[in-house]
Structure formats: structure tokens, C-alpha cells
Scaffold this active site. Structure first.
Site, PDB file in Angstrom:
ATOM      1  N   GLU A 180      21.688  34.881  41.543  1.00  0.00           N
ATOM      2  CA  GLU A 180      21.884  35.757  43.210  1.00  0.00           C
ATOM      3  C   GLU A 180      20.451  35.967  43.607  1.00  0.00           C
ATOM      4  O   GLU A 180      20.408  36.689  44.731  1.00  0.00           O
ATOM      5  CB  GLU A 180      22.635  37.188  42.616  1.00  0.00           C
ATOM      6  CG  GLU A 180      22.344  37.781  41.601  1.00  0.00           C
ATOM      7  CD  GLU A 180      23.328  39.135  41.232  1.00  0.00           C
ATOM      8  OE1 GLU A 180      24.026  39.242  42.157  1.00  0.00           O
ATOM      9  OE2 GLU A 180      22.954  39.683  40.340  1.00  0.00           O
ATOM     10  N   ARG A 207      29.753  41.901  32.601  1.00  0.00           N
ATOM     11  CA  ARG A 207      28.333  42.030  33.388  1.00  0.00           C
ATOM     12  C   ARG A 207      27.746  43.222  32.710  1.00  0.00           C
ATOM     13  O   ARG A 207      28.323  44.186  32.885  1.00  0.00           O
ATOM     14  CB  ARG A 207      28.116  41.895  34.673  1.00  0.00           C
ATOM     15  CG  ARG A 207      27.061  41.897  35.484  1.00  0.00           C
ATOM     16  CD  ARG A 207      27.162  41.861  36.948  1.00  0.00           C
ATOM     17  NE  ARG A 207      27.559  42.883  37.497  1.00  0.00           N
ATOM     18  CZ  ARG A 207      27.671  42.940  38.928  1.00  0.00           C
ATOM     19  NH1 ARG A 207      27.538  41.764  39.673  1.00  0.00           N
ATOM     20  NH2 ARG A 207      28.259  43.906  39.683  1.00  0.00           N
ATOM     21  N   HIS A 213      29.491  47.509  48.551  1.00  0.00           N
ATOM     22  CA  HIS A 213      30.475  47.433  47.151  1.00  0.00           C
ATOM     23  C   HIS A 213      31.890  48.407  47.781  1.00  0.00           C
ATOM     24  O   HIS A 213      32.928  47.621  46.907  1.00  0.00           O
ATOM     25  CB  HIS A 213      29.936  47.981  45.963  1.00  0.00           C
ATOM     26  CG  HIS A 213      28.947  47.008  45.361  1.00  0.00           C
ATOM     27  ND1 HIS A 213      27.799  46.631  45.732  1.00  0.00           N
ATOM     28  CD2 HIS A 213      29.325  46.026  44.360  1.00  0.00           C
ATOM     29  CE1 HIS A 213      27.129  45.885  44.948  1.00  0.00           C
ATOM     30  NE2 HIS A 213      28.338  45.368  44.097  1.00  0.00           N
ATOM     31  N   ARG A 261      22.913  43.861  52.685  1.00  0.00           N
ATOM     32  CA  ARG A 261      24.288  43.664  52.894  1.00  0.00           C
ATOM     33  C   ARG A 261      24.817  44.883  53.243  1.00  0.00           C
ATOM     34  O   ARG A 261      26.180  44.986  53.289  1.00  0.00           O
ATOM     35  CB  ARG A 261      25.003  43.064  51.542  1.00  0.00           C
ATOM     36  CG  ARG A 261      24.748  44.182  50.395  1.00  0.00           C
ATOM     37  CD  ARG A 261      24.842  43.143  48.913  1.00  0.00           C
ATOM     38  NE  ARG A 261      26.232  43.469  48.546  1.00  0.00           N
ATOM     39  CZ  ARG A 261      26.531  43.211  47.388  1.00  0.00           C
ATOM     40  NH1 ARG A 261      25.625  42.429  46.520  1.00  0.00           N
ATOM     41  NH2 ARG A 261      27.866  43.399  46.840  1.00  0.00           N
ATOM     42  N   ARG A 277      32.972  44.057  36.506  1.00  0.00           N
ATOM     43  CA  ARG A 277      31.817  44.784  36.829  1.00  0.00           C
ATOM     44  C   ARG A 277      31.726  46.266  36.063  1.00  0.00           C
ATOM     45  O   ARG A 277      32.739  46.919  36.028  1.00  0.00           O
ATOM     46  CB  ARG A 277      31.964  45.339  38.330  1.00  0.00           C
ATOM     47  CG  ARG A 277      31.639  44.110  39.161  1.00  0.00           C
ATOM     48  CD  ARG A 277      31.664  44.742  40.611  1.00  0.00           C
ATOM     49  NE  ARG A 277      31.201  43.544  41.665  1.00  0.00           N
ATOM     50  CZ  ARG A 277      32.010  42.626  42.440  1.00  0.00           C
ATOM     51  NH1 ARG A 277      33.230  42.760  42.216  1.00  0.00           N
ATOM     52  NH2 ARG A 277      31.302  42.016  43.279  1.00  0.00           N
ATOM     53  N   ASN A 312      27.196  37.260  47.011  1.00  0.00           N
ATOM     54  CA  ASN A 312      27.159  38.190  47.955  1.00  0.00           C
ATOM     55  C   ASN A 312      25.462  38.388  48.051  1.00  0.00           C
ATOM     56  O   ASN A 312      25.052  38.868  49.041  1.00  0.00           O
ATOM     57  CB  ASN A 312      27.842  39.579  47.393  1.00  0.00           C
ATOM     58  CG  ASN A 312      29.552  39.191  47.175  1.00  0.00           C
ATOM     59  OD1 ASN A 312      29.859  38.436  47.762  1.00  0.00           O
ATOM     60  ND2 ASN A 312      29.757  40.106  46.252  1.00  0.00           N
ATOM     61  N   ASP A 313      24.825  38.684  46.514  1.00  0.00           N
ATOM     62  CA  ASP A 313      23.515  39.029  46.742  1.00  0.00           C
ATOM     63  C   ASP A 313      22.665  37.836  47.208  1.00  0.00           C
ATOM     64  O   ASP A 313      21.622  37.867  47.922  1.00  0.00           O
ATOM     65  CB  ASP A 313      23.120  39.384  45.456  1.00  0.00           C
ATOM     66  CG  ASP A 313      23.347  41.072  45.132  1.00  0.00           C
ATOM     67  OD1 ASP A 313      22.977  41.863  46.304  1.00  0.00           O
ATOM     68  OD2 ASP A 313      23.859  41.429  44.309  1.00  0.00           O
ATOM     69  N   CYS A 322      31.201  34.225  41.562  1.00  0.00           N
ATOM     70  CA  CYS A 322      32.231  35.346  41.587  1.00  0.00           C
ATOM     71  C   CYS A 322      31.673  36.227  42.722  1.00  0.00           C
ATOM     72  O   CYS A 322      32.266  37.352  42.834  1.00  0.00           O
ATOM     73  CB  CYS A 322      31.906  36.202  40.133  1.00  0.00           C
ATOM     74  SG  CYS A 322      29.958  36.326  39.928  1.00  0.00           S
TER      75      CYS A 322
HETATM   76  C1  PEP Z   1      27.432  39.050  43.985  1.00  0.00           C
HETATM   77  O1  PEP Z   1      26.328  39.583  44.393  1.00  0.00           O
HETATM   78  O2  PEP Z   1      27.744  38.120  44.717  1.00  0.00           O
HETATM   79  C2  PEP Z   1      28.349  39.798  42.986  1.00  0.00           C
HETATM   80  C3  PEP Z   1      29.230  39.135  42.470  1.00  0.00           C
HETATM   81  O3  PEP Z   1      27.644  40.969  42.404  1.00  0.00           O
HETATM   82  P1  PEP Z   1      27.784  42.338  43.317  1.00  0.00           P
HETATM   83  O4  PEP Z   1      28.534  42.109  44.441  1.00  0.00           O
HETATM   84  O5  PEP Z   1      28.530  43.103  42.274  1.00  0.00           O
HETATM   85  O6  PEP Z   1      26.484  42.691  43.286  1.00  0.00           O
HETATM   86 MG    MG Z   2      25.261  41.101  42.749  1.00  0.00          MG
END
Ligand code: PEP
Ligand code: MG
Length: 758
Positions: free
Chosen positions: A606, A503, A360, A640, A467, A629-630, A677
């Protein structure tokens, strides 16, 4: 054997000069294996050879001079085969080459093991003996284990130019990390709050012995006082026997031996930190070698005591922490909160020893357009304080005290970057429309930094992901319903008339709250996102009520649920959202009830399990938003946040792309509004592939909107369909990257696939 091995590794990592360390190493290994020769060769990948760096047994004149090509001789063979080679009579081996200057004619037995770090051969460690014999399995196992442990200590040797043996100035010394956020920063480094940790201290000699002794003496006094205070406070809470540990610490601090030993090291010229490290480490090794389990465990206490003393030494020796106007922030673990705290203070770039490309912190850095490199392991960060540096967030390199020529080179890169930014800015307020009329909606990811993203001037059609966790982070307790309402209202009002998807709290993983600690072995597979909030309806309900109240009279709120892995979680979350809605509705006077609207509810896709329940989910919610991302992390089983496996984390893995395509197909079939996203939508290549798959809404950092619009406005949707079909037939990540690179160059968008613009 284990103790010997530990001692060798420890003493090697403690040495301040590489050549001395290697000499000491080969002598120790020779003694430990009772053999007649031990040597170490280090790899120079530019010159494609191994250089004999140190030996106890071979001719000294050859050190730093004898080189063996990567494909030559037994040394080359060990490097090529990447495994130990154990030969009774080396001279009769077909690969043996005679190098008279090393004077090894009398040795017959040969055992060589490669020193490998993350698949890269860094060097070769050998032992030799006059008798023709095969080294035993135990000897081989010892050398293999030792080489594996040395790899960590040697990883930066080549990059730092230490192989340039004869005093030649090496031009490009740098530290290598992992990409956090692209861009270049040139400026002074400021090291922030490094956690006192003796293992990170690089041994250093410092001129002023008297000053170092005063620092050490004062640190002892302070640490002693801290223990007294701590045990006083705790006396009221815990039993007396648990407080014995403080007495042990105090006795050790008061013991003359310990102090005398540290001071003796200071008198030899070491600074207080280094002297402390040398003595604490030697105590730890002694304790760890003891048979008695209780005493062995005391090694931990000694380390702890050492770190507490170090903390005080560092505080006493700390430089003036006055921040310059512009600076590069360096810390062992730059957290998202630390970044948020410094973002308005002249922050040029970020260097973090931990973390990875989709931590993050890295996402926040991208959102703020601040170049960042993560996972720069094995860096003695305290030595960087106030030094000048170039941070290259494209090649993930950090140049410390660079020369003028390099600075000029990087200033040119910066200028080209500004030019590209100015160019794409021209389309910021134009529609995201392809040349053949396919229209896209670009939304902004908000919430990570305060303020900037709320401005609608970036040309966004709304907020695709707000977020909520950052406002929960910079505090000492959960925010109240009123505080949350005010904050959410500000966001909803800034985008009045445009959709804002908020979210629900997604903490856990690499986002922790200081007042709600979660300690787990596998945080990304643990208590995270919706799992926490469903277990704590009191937290969830307050947040939902605040969102609903913030939406009074505006009506542009949508609520999104993170980390959904089952239908049950969706049912439970919807039940709670309904509860909050009915409670609020009952609280409002009847004439005001119409200001309360029911928001659309969606889920983040995700966790891979829900990909196989998309149809079931579609019956329950109003929209899907892919958290790539997840999704990438869970689909590929790659943390990650872990720099060691960063090269395996890739959005363009065929499995990830096929999963994204499948999600688009099912959503289309079910008429389910779909957005994405994750960070993939920020990248030119990612945005084009997603558009071709049928994603109509892309949510990204505010800084990427103009770039992605520019790219969309310069392609034809029809052409992208063909490109996508070809991409989906590719079998590995590398082929996807090179194919897409070619395609973007052909489309005249080469500037945007160059690592710099991603
Ligand atoms: C994701 O997982 O792609 C996402 C947008 O949420 P975060 O990166 O905050 O986990
Ligand atoms: Mg996520």
C-alpha cells in the site's frame, strides 16, 4: 487593509439573510476602496446566467431582475476568463453591453473579479468609478482576496435555491457532500455531540427572549464554576503563573460589559448562541487588529472562552436526546467509533461534515450497508436536529424537510435497490465462477463492525482482512493479551477450516486511540501502522502472542503487516513474530506444543516504495495483499480523508491501474499468493478489472460478496482480457470510467455501474 478585509468577511458570514448580507458587503467594499459603485452578481448554473443581486451605485430596481448570460458582457467575460478584468473605460470595451435598467452610463472604470469555489464560478464582484482609470494593483489584490474568501460563504447559495428571488418555492434544495457509502435513507436526523464551535453557528432569531436570557445567565454561572474547579485541580500540578489565564477568563465572564452586550443582542431577538457569537466575534476582530502582539494573542483566549460558554448554552438548551427507533446520524465528525456505537440502534444513514470517500468511517458505513455522505461543508448542523431528511448516498445530496413528491420518488429508488439486492442474493452460496470456468475466491473484510461479518452465511471463502484496530478503539486502555486472545479466537473459530488473515494494529492516520493520542500535521505520512508497533514492541508482541494463542488447535491464522515501506521493517517485524512464537512455545508443556503453529506472514502493498521492491519482499514473506485504499492515496498524493481533494482520489486513475497490473505480474512470476483488500474489490468494475489482471482473491465487505459473485458469474474471462488491454491503454481517469460504463452495459450489467450499485 487586512483588518478591513477580515471584518467584511466576518460580517458577511454572520448575516442571517443573504440579500441583506450582500447589500452590506457592497457598501463596505465601496467604502474600503473609496469608489463609487460596488455590485455583486451570483451565478445560476441551471439558467446559465449571472443575476445582479446587490449593488451600491446601480439602480435598486434591477436587483434580482437583471441577468447577464454566461457568455455576455463584461460580467460574462470575467466568468469565462476566470480572472480579474480591470478596464479604464468599460463603455468602449468591445464586450460591453448596454443594460439601461441598471443606470451605469456615468461609470467608466471597471474592475471585476470572479468568486470561485473549487473551480466553479459562483459569482462576480465588481467595482466601478466615473473617472476613466485603471484600478491600482492593491485595489485589485484586495478584491481578489475578498472574492476568494467569500467563495466559502457562498458555496451553498445556489443549491439552497436562494437565487429564486421572488418568493418562488424552489423544488430541490439540498446540501452537497461527497460519497461515503451508496444508498438512500429517509428519516429523522439526530445531531450528535456537535463540538461547541462558534464558527459553526448560523445566526438565528428565536421567539422567547426570557428563556434565552435564562439560558445565557445559567451558562455563565456554569462556565464560571468550571474555571474555578479547573484552576483548583491544576493548582496541585502546575505553577501559579500558568493559572493566571483562568483569572483572565473569570474576569471577562464577570465583566458587566460582556454580559450586557450579549444580553442586548438577545433582547434584539437573537437566540443565546447567536448573541454570544456576535459579541465574541466582534471582540476577536478588535483584538486581532491591535498592534501589541500579547494583546493580539488574547483573541485566541476569547474564542476559547466563547466556545466553552457555547458548550454550556448548548447543553442547557439541548433537546431531549432520546433516539427515535430509526434515525439519520448527523455530526461534525462522525468517527468510526461513533458509527460503531450507533450501528445497532436503528441507524439509517450518516451525514458527516468532515471526512471523505475513503475515510475509515466511510469504509465502515459501506461494510454495514448504511448510506453515508461525507464532507458536507458549511452546514449549520444544530439546525438539522430532529428534522426530516432524504439522504442520497448515490448523488451525495442531503434534502432537508423534503416535499411529498420527492419522498415518493426516493421511495421508488429504495424499492428498486431492494429488488437488486434480492436478485444477487440468489447466487450468494454458489461458486464465484465465470461463464467460461475461471474461478475466483471471495473473502470478507472484517473487524470494523462487531459480529456481522463472522457469520459465514454471506458465502465468503474466509477472511482476507481482519482489521484489529476497532476493538482497540472503544476502550480506555490497550486491551490485555487475554482479552485479545478471546476476541481473535472468536473470529478464527467462526471461520474454522477457512483462512483468516489478521492485520496487526494499523492506527494513526484517521484512526486514533483515545488513550494514545497522536497529534501530527500530516498524520497519513506520519506515525502510522507498522511504524508505531515497531517503535512499541511491547504492544506488538502482546498482539502477536494473542493471535498465536487464539490459533491453538485451529491453524487457520495468517498475519499481515500494514504500511510496510521498507525491507528493514519486514525483517524487524518477522524477528518479533519469531520471538513471540519461541516464547510461547517455551511456555507450553511439551505435549501441547503441537497446538502452536507458525502462521503464514504477509505484507500489505500500500506504500508505493514497496512496488519497486516486490522481488526482495517475495524472498521474505508468504503472501502479498494490496491495500488499494492507501496505495491510491500515496500514489496520487491525495489525502483519502480530505473532502477538498476528493475528486482527485480515484482508483481508476491509469497510474493506479498500471501499478495494480504490475503487482499482479511480479507476484505471478514469483508464484506469490496475491489478494486485494481495498474498497476497489467491492465495486463491480473494480472486481472485473482485478480478475482480468490475475488477482485470484478479492477481499471485500460482507455486503458486496453476493453482488460481486453475480457479476463474475455473468462474464467471460476471455472477454475481460480484451477489456483490460483497452483500459490499460487509456490516458485518463474519465476515459476509464466511461469506457467501463459502456462495457458493463454491453455485458448486461448496467445496473451495477450505475453509481447506485457501486
Ligand atoms: C487499504 O489501505 O486498502 C486497506 C485495506 O487498509 P485500510 O483501509 O484499513 O487502511
Ligand atoms: Mg491501508
Amino acid at each position: 487593509m487586512l483588518t478591513t478585509l477580515r471584518r467584511i468577511v466576518l460580517e458577511f458570514s454572520q448575516a442571517s439573510e443573504l440579500d441583506q448580507a450582500l447589500m452590506h458587503l457592497v457598501s463596505q467594499v465601496k467604502e474600503a476602496l473609496a469608489t463609487q459603485c460596488c455590485s455583486v452578481y451570483l451565478a445560476d448554473h441551471q439558467k446559465q446566467h449571472f443575476l445582479l443581486m446587490a449593488s451600491n451605485g446601480l439602480a435598486q430596481d434591477a436587483f434580482g431582475r437583471t441577468s447577464i448570460g454566461f457568455t455576455e458582457g463584461l460580467i460574462g467575460l470575467v466568468g469565462q476568463r476566470e480572472e480579474p478584468i480591470n478596464i479604464a473605460n468599460a463603455q468602449q470595451h468591445p464586450d460591453f453591453i448596454h443594460a439601461p435598467e441598471v443606470q451605469e452610463d456615468h461609470f467608466q472604470a471597471f474592475l471585476g473579479t470572479p468568486i470561485i469555489h473549487q473551480r466553479k464560478v459562483l459569482g462576480i464582484l465588481t467595482v466601478q468609478q466615473e473617472n476613466a482609470r485603471i484600478f491600482t494593483e492593491n485595489e485589485e489584490a484586495f478584491l481578489v482576496t475578498l472574492s476568494a474568501q467569500l467563495a466559502n460563504a457562498l458555496v451553498n447559495v445556489e443549491a439552497q435555491g436562494l437565487l429564486e428571488y421572488h418568493g418562488k418555492q424552489s423544488i430541490g434544495k439540498y446540501h452537497k457532500g461527497i460519497g461515503g457509502a451508496p444508498g438512500v435513507a429517509i428519516g429523522q436526523m439526530i445531531v450528535v455531540h456537535p463540538k461547541a464551535d462558534l464558527t459553526t453557528i448560523a445566526l438565528t432569531k428565536e421567539g422567547d427572549i426570557t428563556q434565552q436570557r435564562v439560558i445565557f445567565d445559567n451558562a455563565v454561572i456554569r462556565t464560571f464554576a468550571e474555571f474555578s474547579q479547573m484552576s483548583e485541580k491544576l493548582k496541585k500540578i502546575i505553577s501559579d503563573s500558568s493559572l493566571d489565564i483562568f483569572d483572565v477568563y473569570k474576569q471577562l465572564l464577570a465583566s458587566d460589559n460582556f454580559k450586557i452586550e450579549v444580553i442586548a443582542k438577545i433582547n434584539q431577538g437573537w437566540n443565546a448562541e447567536s448573541a454570544l457569537k456576535l459579541i465574541v466575534d466582534s471582540y476577536v476582530v478588535k483584538f486581532e487588529a491591535l498592534d501589541d502582539e500579547y494583546l493580539r494573542e488574547r483573541a485566541y483566549d476569547i474564542k476559547d472562552l466563547g466556545n466553552r460558554l457555547l458548550n454550556n448554552i448548548q447543553n442547557l438548551a439541548d433537546h431531549d436526546q432520546h433516539l427515535p427507533e430509526k434515525f439519520i446520524l448527523v455530526a461534525e465528525d462522525v468517527s468510526a467509533a461513533m458509527l460503531a456505537e450507533h450501528q445497532h440502534l436503528g441507524l439509517l444513514g450518516i451525514v458527516s461534515l468532515t471526512g471523505s470517500n475513503n475515510s475509515h468511517t466511510a469504509i465502515l458505513a459501506k461494510a454495514l450497508n448504511i448510506p453515508a455522505i461525507m464532507g458536507v461543508e458549511y452546514l449549520a448542523i444544530r439546525q438539522l436536529h430532529q428534522k426530516h431528511a432524504i439522504l442520497d448516498g448515490y448523488a451525495y445530496q442531503l434534502y432537508v424537510t423534503p416535499g411529498e413528491a420527492l419522498i415518493t420518488e426516493y421511495q421508488h429508488i429504495l424499492a428498486a435497490e431492494y429488488q437488486l439486492q434480492a436478485q444477487v442474493k440468489e447466487v450468494e452460496h454458489l461458486p464465484a465462477l465465470t461463464k467460461d470456468g475461471h474461478s475466483m475466491s471471495l473473502l470478507v473484510n472484517a473487524g470494523l463492525s462487531s459480529g456481522f461479518e463472522y457469520s459465514q452465511n454471506v458465502g465468503a471463502d474466509g477472511v482476507g482482512l481482519y482489521r484489529t484496530e476497532i476493538p482497540f478503539m472503544n476502550r480506555s486502555c490497550f486491551p490485555s493479551e487475554l482479552e485479545q486472545t478471546a476476541l481473535y479466537r472468536q473470529v478464527l473459530a467462526s471461520f474454522s477450516g477457512k483462512p483468516v488473515t489478521m492485520r496487526t494494529l494499523d492506527v494513526g492516520g484517521d484512526k486514533s486511540l483515545p488513550y494514545f493520542p497522536i497529534i501530527e500535521a500530516n498524520p497519513f505520512l506520519g506515525w502510522r501502522g507498522i511504524r508505531i508497533t515497531l517503535d512499541h514492541p511491547e504492544i506488538f508482541l502482546v498482539q502477536i502472542r494473542a493471535m498465536l494463542r487464539a490459533n491453538y488447535g485451529l491453524g487457520n491464522l495468517a498475519i499481515m503487516l500494514p504500511m510496510i515501506s521498507s525491507i528493514t521493517e519486514v525483517d524487524e517485524a518477522i524477528r518479533l513474530i519469531n520471538q513471540a512464537y519461541y516464547e510461547l512455545s517455551a511456555e507450553l508443556p511439551s505435549h501441547e506444543r503441537e497446538t502452536l503453529t507458525r502462521p503464514k506472514i504477509g505484507v500489505m502493498i500500500e506504500v508505493p516504495s514497496v512496488i519497486f521492491q516486490l522481488e526482495d519482499l517475495a524472498d521474505k514473506v508468504d503472501f502479498f495483499s494490496v491495500g488499494s485504499n492507501d496505495l491510491t492515496q500515496y500514489l496520487l498524493a491525495v489525502d483519502r480523508n480530505n473532502s477538498r481533494v476528493a475528486s482527485l482520489y480515484d482508483f481508476y486513475h491509469p497510474a493506479v491501474l498500471r501499478a495494480l497490473q504490475y503487482i499482479a505480474q511480479i507476484s505471478h512470476k514469483r508464484n506469490m499468493p496475491l489478494s486485494i483488500c481495498g474498497e476497489l474489490a467491492n465495486e463491480a468494475t473494480g472486481a472485473l478489472l482485478l480478475m482480468a489482471m490475475g488477482y485470484k482473491k478479492l477481499s471485500m465487505s460482507a455486503h458486496s460478496i453476493a453482488k460481486v459473485k453475480w457479476v463474475i458469474r455473468h462474464v467471460e474471462y476471455q472477454k475481460l482480457q480484451k477489456i483490460l488491454a483497452n483500459v490499460l491503454s487509456l490516458k485518463n481517469t474519465m476515459s476509464v470510467h466511461s469506457y467501463m460504463h459502456e462495457q458493463l452495459v454491453e455485458l448486461g450489467l448496467g445496473d451495477f455501474v450505475h453509481a447506485r450499485s457501486q
